[in-house]
Scaffold this active site. Structure first.
Site, PDB file in Angstrom:
ATOM      1  N   ARG A 110       0.812  -1.218   0.000  1.00 31.21           N
ATOM      2  CA  ARG A 110       0.000   0.000   0.000  1.00 31.21           C
ATOM      3  C   ARG A 110       0.843   1.264   0.000  1.00 31.21           C
ATOM      4  O   ARG A 110       0.552   2.222  -0.736  1.00 31.21           O
ATOM      5  CB  ARG A 110      -0.958  -0.021   1.195  1.00 31.21           C
ATOM      6  N   LYS A 145       2.118  25.219  -4.099  1.00 33.74           N
ATOM      7  CA  LYS A 145       0.876  24.632  -3.567  1.00 33.74           C
ATOM      8  C   LYS A 145       1.005  23.113  -3.577  1.00 33.74           C
ATOM      9  O   LYS A 145       0.396  22.405  -4.376  1.00 33.74           O
ATOM     10  CB  LYS A 145      -0.314  25.097  -4.404  1.00 33.74           C
ATOM     11  N   LYS A 177       4.307  39.488  -4.037  1.00 32.21           N
ATOM     12  CA  LYS A 177       2.904  39.269  -4.359  1.00 32.21           C
ATOM     13  C   LYS A 177       2.061  40.466  -3.924  1.00 32.21           C
ATOM     14  O   LYS A 177       2.575  41.445  -3.374  1.00 32.21           O
ATOM     15  CB  LYS A 177       2.420  37.975  -3.700  1.00 32.21           C
ATOM     16  N   GLU A 207       4.613  39.896  -8.974  1.00 33.08           N
ATOM     17  CA  GLU A 207       3.251  39.544  -9.386  1.00 33.08           C
ATOM     18  C   GLU A 207       2.470  40.825  -9.667  1.00 33.08           C
ATOM     19  O   GLU A 207       2.471  41.752  -8.845  1.00 33.08           O
ATOM     20  CB  GLU A 207       2.548  38.747  -8.291  1.00 33.08           C
ATOM     21  N   ASP A 228      -0.993  37.678 -13.280  1.00 37.68           N
ATOM     22  CA  ASP A 228      -1.985  36.900 -12.538  1.00 37.68           C
ATOM     23  C   ASP A 228      -3.405  37.127 -13.039  1.00 37.68           C
ATOM     24  O   ASP A 228      -3.886  38.267 -13.082  1.00 37.68           O
ATOM     25  CB  ASP A 228      -1.895  37.244 -11.047  1.00 37.68           C
TER      26      ASP A 228
END
Length: 290
Positions: A110, A145, A177, A207, A228
């Site tokens: 597994r 992410k 960002k 960004e 973006d």
């Protein structure tokens, strides 16, 4: 069917990086008493041969994790790869064979399949987008992410699928960002502060949500711009504004269906978070061969 062994050549990760992850997963699975089902049913002396086989078409990634899942349980098991990482497989193709103690094979099954199926799913999904934008200069790129603890593995799988890696963490590049810009009080001040603080080998990416922000970023100078959530017409205009002065990266709600139009705007990179945070596994099973 035989797998396509013309695999993408991606340098495998060394076992020293992989083993701690596999060991922790096996310990989690074995718990406090080991595999009580297998111990009760399978004689300790029984030896067998099992095959890791594809149930879906896709790209193999993570075979070393599967190999280690068996090897850490029982170093005497023999693991033979038939379709190395990067191989194209179809339903029924043999990926690998494992031979030896039946108990040991069932204990490691597994954990090995979890890693192999997950990483092959990432590689296969990446390959799908890579093919969707073939003929353009754009490259498919991952993001941060990722599943905690699995970042190096997931980014490796993106490379196996033909994609490129974005930064691995907060310390290997500057990515300014929207919240950085808001807190700093503007694009220029954020870029200037970053430039004063970093070393000469560290690149700066900015960004931007609007062409006005892009114009300001180009004026002060950055190495890359993250465009973006811009629609293709705006992306095309942004690429023209940049005119080769910085690397251009598009992001936001990218799918295999929308990726071609984004790529055709002339961007250098298309970053996709779902490749690592929510991709489906590739269905791979362990079949009893004796």
């Amino acid at each position: 069917m035989r797998p396509d062994t013309d695999a993408r050549q991606v340098t495998p990760l060394p076992d020293v990086m992989l083993e701690p992850q596999v060991r922790a997963a096996l310990l989690e699975d074995l718990g406090r008493a080991g595999d009580i089902t297998t111990d009760a049913i399978v004689p300790a002396s029984l030896r067998t041969r099992c095959v890791l086989a594809a149930r879906q078409k896709g790209i193999v990634a993570g075979l070393d994790m599967a190999r280690l899942s068996f090897a850490l349980v029982d170093p005497t098991l023999r693991f033979t790869m038939h379709a190395p990482d990067g191989s194209r497989i179809a339903p029924g193709d043999r990926i690998a064979t494992v031979e030896g103690s039946a108990r040991s094979i069932l204990i490691g099954e597994r954990v090995g399949l979890n890693y192999l199926s997950h990483l092959s799913g990432i590689a296969s999904a990446t390959d799908g987008v890579v093919h969707a934008i073939a003929g353009t200069k754009a490259r498919v790129c991952c993001t941060r992410k990722t599943t905690p603890g699995l970042r190096a593995l997931q980014k490796y799988a993106v490379r196996v699928g033909g994609g490129a890696n974005h930064r691995f963490g907060l310390d290997d590049a500057v990515l300014i960002k929207d919240n950085h810009i808001a807190i700093a009080g503007g694009v220029s001040v954020a870029v200037e502060r970053a430039r004063r603080a970093i070393g000469h080998l560290v690149k700066i990416e900015l960004e931007v949500d609007t062409l006005e922000q892009l114009k300001e970023g180009l004026r002060i100078g950055v190495d890359a711009v993250l465009l973006d959530n811009m629609p293709p017409p705006t992306l095309r205009e942004a690429v023209a504004m940049v005119a080769g002065r910085a690397i251009t990266e598009a992001s936001g709600r990218v799918t295999p269906e929308t990726a071609p139009a984004i790529a055709e705007t002339g961007v250098d990179l298309i970053s996709i978070g779902w490749l690592t945070h929510s991709v489906s596994v590739l269905d791979i099973g362990l079949d009893y061969a004796d």
